[in-house]
Design a protein around this motif. Structure first.
Motif, short mmCIF file in Angstrom:
data_model
loop_
_atom_site.label_atom_id
_atom_site.label_comp_id
_atom_site.label_asym_id
_atom_site.label_seq_id
_atom_site.Cartn_x
_atom_site.Cartn_y
_atom_site.Cartn_z
N CYS A 132 0.82 -1.21 0.00
CA CYS A 132 0.00 0.00 0.00
C CYS A 132 0.86 1.26 0.00
CB CYS A 132 -0.91 0.04 1.23
SG CYS A 132 -1.95 -1.41 1.45
N LEU A 133 0.49 2.19 -0.85
CA LEU A 133 1.07 3.53 -0.83
C LEU A 133 -0.04 4.47 -0.38
CD1 LEU A 133 3.46 5.42 -1.47
CD2 LEU A 133 2.50 5.67 -3.77
N ASP A 134 0.07 4.95 0.85
CA ASP A 134 -0.95 5.82 1.44
C ASP A 134 -0.46 7.26 1.35
OD1 ASP A 134 -3.32 6.46 2.67
OD2 ASP A 134 -2.58 6.09 4.71
N THR A 135 -1.27 8.13 0.76
CA THR A 135 -0.85 9.51 0.51
C THR A 135 -1.94 10.48 0.92
OG1 THR A 135 0.45 8.80 -1.41
CG2 THR A 135 -0.06 11.15 -1.24
N VAL A 136 -1.54 11.53 1.63
CA VAL A 136 -2.42 12.66 1.90
C VAL A 136 -1.80 13.88 1.22
CG1 VAL A 136 -3.32 14.24 3.64
CG2 VAL A 136 -3.34 11.78 4.06
N THR A 137 -2.58 14.52 0.36
CA THR A 137 -2.14 15.73 -0.33
C THR A 137 -3.01 16.89 0.10
OG1 THR A 137 -1.47 14.42 -2.27
CG2 THR A 137 -1.76 16.79 -2.58
N THR A 138 -2.38 17.96 0.56
CA THR A 138 -3.12 19.17 0.91
C THR A 138 -2.72 20.28 -0.03
OG1 THR A 138 -1.50 19.94 2.54
CG2 THR A 138 -3.25 18.48 3.33
N LEU A 139 -3.69 21.05 -0.47
CA LEU A 139 -3.47 22.16 -1.38
C LEU A 139 -4.16 23.39 -0.80
CD1 LEU A 139 -4.36 20.21 -4.64
CD2 LEU A 139 -2.05 20.69 -3.78
N GLY A 140 -3.43 24.50 -0.75
CA GLY A 140 -3.98 25.71 -0.14
C GLY A 140 -3.59 25.87 1.31
N PHE A 141 -3.05 24.81 1.93
CA PHE A 141 -2.52 24.88 3.29
C PHE A 141 -1.51 23.76 3.47
CE2 PHE A 141 -5.67 21.62 3.74
CZ PHE A 141 -5.28 20.83 4.80
N ARG A 142 -0.68 23.87 4.52
CA ARG A 142 0.37 22.89 4.75
C ARG A 142 0.10 22.07 6.00
NH1 ARG A 142 6.23 25.77 3.44
NH2 ARG A 142 5.95 25.82 1.16
N LEU A 143 0.53 20.83 5.95
CA LEU A 143 0.51 19.96 7.12
C LEU A 143 1.69 20.30 8.02
CD1 LEU A 143 -0.21 16.55 5.36
CD2 LEU A 143 -1.82 17.91 6.69
N PRO A 144 1.60 19.95 9.31
CA PRO A 144 2.74 20.15 10.19
C PRO A 144 3.95 19.35 9.70
CG PRO A 144 0.75 19.68 11.46
CD PRO A 144 0.41 19.44 10.02
N ALA A 145 5.13 19.85 10.00
CA ALA A 145 6.36 19.16 9.59
C ALA A 145 6.44 17.79 10.24
CB ALA A 145 7.58 19.99 9.99
N ALA A 146 6.86 16.78 9.46
CA ALA A 146 7.02 15.42 9.94
C ALA A 146 7.94 14.71 8.96
CB ALA A 146 5.66 14.70 10.03
N PRO A 147 8.60 13.62 9.40
CA PRO A 147 9.56 12.93 8.52
C PRO A 147 8.96 12.46 7.21
CG PRO A 147 9.84 12.20 10.79
CD PRO A 147 8.61 13.05 10.77
#
Length: 222
Positions: A175-190
């Motif tokens: 599985c390749l699990d991906t979350v993409t956000t556009l217009g805002f950023r997610l908190p920094a994480a590895p």
């Protein structure tokens, strides 16, 4: 034959127009300012020759939440191919959240997926996609995914991924699990890559979707 979800903010009652294609959209109860729509397969999916298209248009200060009732399996295609195309347009402060159920590419399947997103300043999109290469015990077929996003007509994201006999890419993971956000950023994480513009891609390789922790790190609202 296109599935279309069109939502327009209204001070009295937000308007929602739905059209059925390969998928049938159904409006669900939602709180004020939020329109919730479920997607159900209108027939057997995904088979050789299928060309699935989903158009999403949201305008105004309203939040659209798309819910998938079940995952999708691309079955063996015996030399054939299938397409799965999504086009999203967000205007005038609109917000979209779409956490898709797993998309499984069986052995001998050959699928092309495209996602295009156009959004204006002040709009946000929060998209989750889980690609599963092969059913249990299978190696999985061929999959080519293309993602393009623009913010106010300026390029925000361009990504192509191609999988075929993909042990070299996924290793023992399926599985390749991906979350993409556009217009805002997610908190920094590895596991999170920040785009040059306002947006992020968080990604994990796991053997089963339930082992992914991405959904626990996403803000509930923006």
């Amino acid at each position: 034959m296109s599935t279309r979800i069109e939502v327009t903010a209204d001070p009295i009652r937000d308007r929602c127009l739905l059209s059925t294609g390969h998928l049938s959209p159904r409006q669900l109860p939602g709180r004020p300012g939020v329109v919730r729509v479920a997607l159900l397969a209108a027939g057997a999916l995904l088979l050789a020759g299928d060309e699935v298209r989903i158009d999403v248009a949201v305008s105004g200060a309203v939040r659209l939440e798309i819910v998938e009732i079940a995952g999708t399996v691309a079955y063996g295609m015996r030399g054939g191919r299938a397409r799965w195309d999504v086009a999203i347009e967000l205007r005038d402060g609109a917000n979209l959240q779409w956490y898709a159920e797993p998309f499984v590419v069986s052995a001998d399947a050959d699928v092309r997926r495209t996602t295009t997103v156009h959004l204006s300043t002040g709009c946000t999109a929060d998209l989750r996609e889980t690609l599963v290469l092969g059913r249990q015990g299978e190696t999985g077929g061929a999959l080519h995914t293309t993602t393009r996003a623009w913010l106010d007509d300026e390029p925000l994201l361009a990504e192509d991924l191609q999988f075929r006999n993909s042990w070299a890419v996924l290793g023992t993971a399926r599985c390749l699990d991906t979350v993409t956000t556009l217009g805002f950023r997610l908190p920094a994480a590895p596991e999170t890559m920040q785009l040059e513009g306002p947006g992020s891609i968080a990604r994990q390789l796991v053997h089963e979707q339930h082992l992914s922790t991405l959904n626990h790190r996403i803000p509930a609202a923006h």
